[in-house]
Design an enzyme around this catalytic site. Structure first.
Site, PDB file in Angstrom:
ATOM      1  N   ARG A  67     -15.412 -11.000   0.805  1.00  0.00           N
ATOM      2  CA  ARG A  67     -15.552 -11.762   0.080  1.00  0.00           C
ATOM      3  C   ARG A  67     -15.071 -13.151   0.487  1.00  0.00           C
ATOM      4  O   ARG A  67     -15.498 -14.233   0.385  1.00  0.00           O
ATOM      5  CB  ARG A  67     -14.321 -11.594  -1.288  1.00  0.00           C
ATOM      6  CG  ARG A  67     -15.481 -10.584  -1.920  1.00  0.00           C
ATOM      7  CD  ARG A  67     -14.392  -9.988  -3.410  1.00  0.00           C
ATOM      8  NE  ARG A  67     -13.211  -8.562  -2.645  1.00  0.00           N
ATOM      9  CZ  ARG A  67     -12.679  -8.567  -3.308  1.00  0.00           C
ATOM     10  NH1 ARG A  67     -12.956  -8.628  -4.530  1.00  0.00           N
ATOM     11  NH2 ARG A  67     -11.876  -7.095  -3.162  1.00  0.00           N
ATOM     12  N   SER A  78      -6.258  -2.147  -0.688  1.00  0.00           N
ATOM     13  CA  SER A  78      -5.860  -2.151  -1.183  1.00  0.00           C
ATOM     14  C   SER A  78      -5.307  -0.425  -0.355  1.00  0.00           C
ATOM     15  O   SER A  78      -6.209   0.023   0.016  1.00  0.00           O
ATOM     16  CB  SER A  78      -6.765  -1.691  -2.473  1.00  0.00           C
ATOM     17  OG  SER A  78      -8.350  -0.982  -1.772  1.00  0.00           O
ATOM     18  N   CYS A 125       0.077  -9.534  -1.270  1.00  0.00           N
ATOM     19  CA  CYS A 125       0.749  -7.972  -1.952  1.00  0.00           C
ATOM     20  C   CYS A 125       2.539  -8.303  -1.854  1.00  0.00           C
ATOM     21  O   CYS A 125       2.624  -7.152  -1.982  1.00  0.00           O
ATOM     22  CB  CYS A 125       0.751  -7.519  -0.831  1.00  0.00           C
ATOM     23  SG  CYS A 125       1.025  -8.250   1.121  1.00  0.00           S
ATOM     24  N   PHE A 155      -9.695  -9.654   1.429  1.00  0.00           N
ATOM     25  CA  PHE A 155      -9.441 -11.275   0.804  1.00  0.00           C
ATOM     26  C   PHE A 155      -8.241 -12.640   0.677  1.00  0.00           C
ATOM     27  O   PHE A 155      -8.580 -13.097   1.101  1.00  0.00           O
ATOM     28  CB  PHE A 155     -10.613 -11.108  -0.782  1.00  0.00           C
ATOM     29  CG  PHE A 155      -9.639 -10.952  -1.375  1.00  0.00           C
ATOM     30  CD1 PHE A 155      -9.040 -12.342  -2.080  1.00  0.00           C
ATOM     31  CD2 PHE A 155      -8.893  -9.695  -1.793  1.00  0.00           C
ATOM     32  CE1 PHE A 155      -7.959 -12.032  -3.550  1.00  0.00           C
ATOM     33  CE2 PHE A 155      -8.623 -10.202  -3.402  1.00  0.00           C
ATOM     34  CZ  PHE A 155      -8.234 -11.272  -4.359  1.00  0.00           C
TER      35      PHE A 155
HETATM   36  P1  NAD Z   1     -10.400  -3.651  -0.423  1.00  0.00           P
HETATM   37  O1  NAD Z   1      -9.024  -2.581  -0.167  1.00  0.00           O
HETATM   38  O2  NAD Z   1     -11.346  -3.953  -1.284  1.00  0.00           O
HETATM   39  O3  NAD Z   1     -10.777  -4.510   0.510  1.00  0.00           O
HETATM   40  C1  NAD Z   1     -10.090  -4.820   2.579  1.00  0.00           C
HETATM   41  C2  NAD Z   1     -11.398  -4.608   3.221  1.00  0.00           C
HETATM   42  O4  NAD Z   1     -11.459  -2.614   3.659  1.00  0.00           O
HETATM   43  C3  NAD Z   1     -12.777  -5.453   3.177  1.00  0.00           C
HETATM   44  O5  NAD Z   1     -12.786  -5.760   4.879  1.00  0.00           O
HETATM   45  C4  NAD Z   1     -13.980  -4.899   2.721  1.00  0.00           C
HETATM   46  O6  NAD Z   1     -14.830  -5.255   3.552  1.00  0.00           O
HETATM   47  C5  NAD Z   1     -13.514  -3.528   3.006  1.00  0.00           C
HETATM   48  N1  NAD Z   1     -13.495  -2.178   2.385  1.00  0.00           N
HETATM   49  C6  NAD Z   1     -13.535  -2.353   0.926  1.00  0.00           C
HETATM   50  N2  NAD Z   1     -14.241  -0.784   0.712  1.00  0.00           N
HETATM   51  C7  NAD Z   1     -14.153  -0.408   1.250  1.00  0.00           C
HETATM   52  C8  NAD Z   1     -14.605   1.333   1.353  1.00  0.00           C
HETATM   53  N3  NAD Z   1     -15.206   1.613   0.894  1.00  0.00           N
HETATM   54  N4  NAD Z   1     -14.872   1.685   2.751  1.00  0.00           N
HETATM   55  C9  NAD Z   1     -14.657   0.842   4.113  1.00  0.00           C
HETATM   56  N5  NAD Z   1     -14.035  -0.606   3.663  1.00  0.00           N
HETATM   57  C10 NAD Z   1     -13.904  -1.117   2.774  1.00  0.00           C
HETATM   58  O7  NAD Z   1      -9.366  -5.224  -0.376  1.00  0.00           O
HETATM   59  P2  NAD Z   1      -8.322  -6.647  -1.096  1.00  0.00           P
HETATM   60  O8  NAD Z   1      -8.911  -6.316  -2.671  1.00  0.00           O
HETATM   61  O9  NAD Z   1      -9.711  -7.108  -0.510  1.00  0.00           O
HETATM   62  O10 NAD Z   1      -7.754  -7.489  -0.690  1.00  0.00           O
HETATM   63  C11 NAD Z   1      -6.766  -6.903  -1.500  1.00  0.00           C
HETATM   64  C12 NAD Z   1      -5.381  -5.967  -1.723  1.00  0.00           C
HETATM   65  O11 NAD Z   1      -4.678  -5.878  -0.154  1.00  0.00           O
HETATM   66  C13 NAD Z   1      -4.274  -5.863  -2.761  1.00  0.00           C
HETATM   67  O12 NAD Z   1      -4.292  -4.023  -3.094  1.00  0.00           O
HETATM   68  C14 NAD Z   1      -3.179  -6.047  -2.185  1.00  0.00           C
HETATM   69  O13 NAD Z   1      -1.858  -5.543  -2.311  1.00  0.00           O
HETATM   70  C15 NAD Z   1      -3.175  -5.748  -0.372  1.00  0.00           C
HETATM   71  N6  NAD Z   1      -2.732  -6.808   1.173  1.00  0.00           N
HETATM   72  C16 NAD Z   1      -1.605  -5.622   1.203  1.00  0.00           C
HETATM   73  C17 NAD Z   1      -0.873  -6.471   1.956  1.00  0.00           C
HETATM   74  C18 NAD Z   1       0.020  -5.743   3.322  1.00  0.00           C
HETATM   75  O14 NAD Z   1       0.254  -6.011   4.498  1.00  0.00           O
HETATM   76  N7  NAD Z   1       0.513  -4.401   2.494  1.00  0.00           N
HETATM   77  C19 NAD Z   1      -1.144  -7.605   2.781  1.00  0.00           C
HETATM   78  C20 NAD Z   1      -2.247  -8.676   1.719  1.00  0.00           C
HETATM   79  C21 NAD Z   1      -3.305  -7.271   0.853  1.00  0.00           C
END
Ligand code: NAD
Length: 483
Positions: free
Chosen positions: A179, A228, A283, A151
């Site tokens: 989201r 995440s 992140c 998101f």
């Molecule tokens: P999230 O893990 O909740 O969701 C990410 C994606 O996964 C979404 O598209 C969601 O629909 C999907 N998803 C969620 N739960 C799932 C499940 N159980 N099974 C399959 N798919 C699922 O992450 P978020 O809250 O949207 O984003 C924030 C996170 O992303 C933070 O931890 C941040 O550090 C990380 N992030 C990392 C980077 C990087 O380059 N390392 C960059 C941006 C964000």
């Protein structure tokens, strides 16, 4: 006004999927429902993958030079509508408009770099590997790729992958965050003016069910995930079990090391923007400051008033410095971490709980918060909070600071603030983090470099952006020839 219902984009058509469930997309600054997004499942994913698979043979046989032309057109439409894209980011995510404009700029940069595909995708060869025998290495596309996006950068993160995937000759299915799906919906509307063949790019809204369908689909060659750490691990394992290429960029806990010789006038604004930019929902957010030796007192003296002066509010108001967090749950999570840290012996230097924003009673706001007397073993020092919460630790010297960073399960980013070349050199050589800043608070790689990450912050070997992306989206075929 009834909020609009978002549609999927498959084979060049906007489709209203016949799903039983929709999720409300909420503006975190106001609590208002902006749209309803369909929760797609197996059938919607299967349609999108089929469209992409059918488009692949023709697209693959389009020359890289012709494919690059679409990136020039995409850049033009994104430039023309960049303010609309940025305002959509603010409305669905909550970050301030200036940050959203920067995010859109970063998205466009990836389109620009991907336009270099005729050079980036070139293979290599060697004449006379044996007498009269030549050998060539070709870089070829593989088929259908997909992206599962988070998101927090709704405009930029999908662009770490999508432009490279399609210019390399693959076709694509994007599943944006459930989201924040509106920015990519707008981007796909703009794509209609780019003229890509139907099926090359497809958009499917949804959550876990759509992701599971992508993971299990035999025609999906690989998936780029950003989100995440627990979800990244799940996708990495499931993707491997289904024989797919995976690159999973994950969560973070980034430290900013401030040395006693740091130039504080320059360091403090960097720390503030790293910790509180995007309300700490990056992140690359610096959520820990490690003050080395005598750095502590003068740093805290400047940091606390600077953070306290930040104006919190609706990101569309140009005078605001920090917007809301994404949801009510996120507010509660930050509060829980503050309470937990206080129970473990930390002290509050600045308390953002209970912040009020005039005219926005239903927004999800937490003010900038600073904790001190934090120790490395506390939950607030080890776990990703993803909110405007900065924890200050102390270290006797650079070795101790590096040991604290080493002890973290994450390795996304780390920065040092110093005027000593020797300290900076030691830090960049030894620190176990993928994106390293020297007098830089947010070590965000530009599009022609990989967006790195180590330890629990990344699963895979090839990262998003630049040359890594080209390698991820191509197979190397070796041809040995004798005439
Ligand atoms: P999230 O893990 O909740 O969701 C990410 C994606 O996964 C979404 O598209 C969601 O629909 C999907 N998803 C969620 N739960 C799932 C499940 N159980 N099974 C399959 N798919 C699922 O992450 P978020 O809250 O949207 O984003 C924030 C996170 O992303 C933070 O931890 C941040 O550090 C990380 N992030 C990392 C980077 C990087 O380059 N390392 C960059 C941006 C964000």
């Amino acid at each position: 006004m009834t909020p609009p219902t978002l549609k999927n984009y498959v084979a060049g058509e906007w489709l209203t999927p016949q799903v039983g469930e929709y999720v409300g997309i909420i503006n975190p600054a106001t609590g208002e429902t902006l749209a309803q997004a369909p929760v797609s499942g197996d059938q919607e994913v299967a349609e999108a993958v089929q469209a992409a698979a059918e488009a692949f043979p023709g697209w693959r046989d389009t020359t890289p030079y012709a494919r690059a032309q679409f990136m020039f057109r995409l850049k033009a439409v994104m430039e023309a509508r960049s303010e609309d894209l940025a305002r959509t980011v603010v409305r669905e995510h909550g970050k301030i408009i200036e940050e959203a404009r920067g995010e859109v700029r970063r998205a466009i940069e990836n389109v620009e770099v991907a336009a270099g595909v005729p050079t980036l995708m070139m293979g290599y060869n060697m004449e006379d590997v044996s007498i009269g025998i030549d050998e060539d290495c070709l870089h070829q596309p593989l088929g259908v790729f997909a992206c599962v996006a988070p998101f927090n950068f709704p405009a930029m993160v999908p662009m770490w992958f999508l432009p490279y995937a399609v210019t390399c000759g693959n076709t694509y299915v994007l599943k944006p965050s459930d989201r924040c799906p509106m920015t990519q919906t707008l981007l796909f509307e703009l794509l209609e003016d780019v003229g890509l063949p139907p099926g090359v790019l497809n958009l499917v809204h949804g959550g876990k069910a759509a992701v599971d369908a992508l993971l299990a689909h035999p025609d999906v060659q690989g998936i780029s995930f950003v989100g995440s750490t627990p979800v990244a691990k799940y996708l990495y394992a499931q993707g491997a079990a289904h024989g797919k290429r995976m690159q999973c960029q994950a969560g973070a806990k980034n430290a900013l090391v401030v040395m006693p010789d740091a130039d504080l006038a320059k360091t403090v604004p960097n720390v503030i923007s790293s910790a509180f930019g995007s309300s700490g929902q990056r992140c690359l957010a610096g959520s820990l400051v490690i003050a080395v030796g005598d750095a502590y007192e003068p740093l805290v003296e400047r940091l606390v008033p600077a953070a306290a002066a930040l104006k919190v509010g609706d990101g569309l108001d140009e005078s605001v410095d920090m917007g809301p967090v994404i949801s009510r749950e996120a507010v509660e999570r930050v509060h829980r971490y503050i309470d937990g840290a206080l129970a473990e012996g930390a002290r509050l230097l600045l308390d953002g709980r209970g912040v009020q924003v005039a005219g926005r009673p239903d927004g999800y706001y937490v003010g900038p918060t600073i904790l001190t007397d934090v120790r490395p073993e506390m939950a607030v020092a080890r776990e990703e909070v993803f909110g405007p919460l900065l924890a200050i630790l102390r270290a006797a010297d650079l070795d101790e600071a590096l040991a604290i960073i080493d002890g973290s399960p994450y390795g996304n980013a780390a920065s040092i603030f110093t005027t000593s070349g020797a300290a900076a050199r030691t830090f960049r050589h030894r620190v176990r983090a993928g994106n390293v800043g020297v007098n830089i608070g947010v070590a965000a790689p530009i599009a022609s470099f990989p967006f790195s990450g180590m330890k629990q912050s990344f699963f895979g070997d090839l990262h998003g952006q630049g040359r890594d992306a080209i390698r991820f989206f191509t197979e190397r075929k070796v041809v040995i020839t004798r005439w």
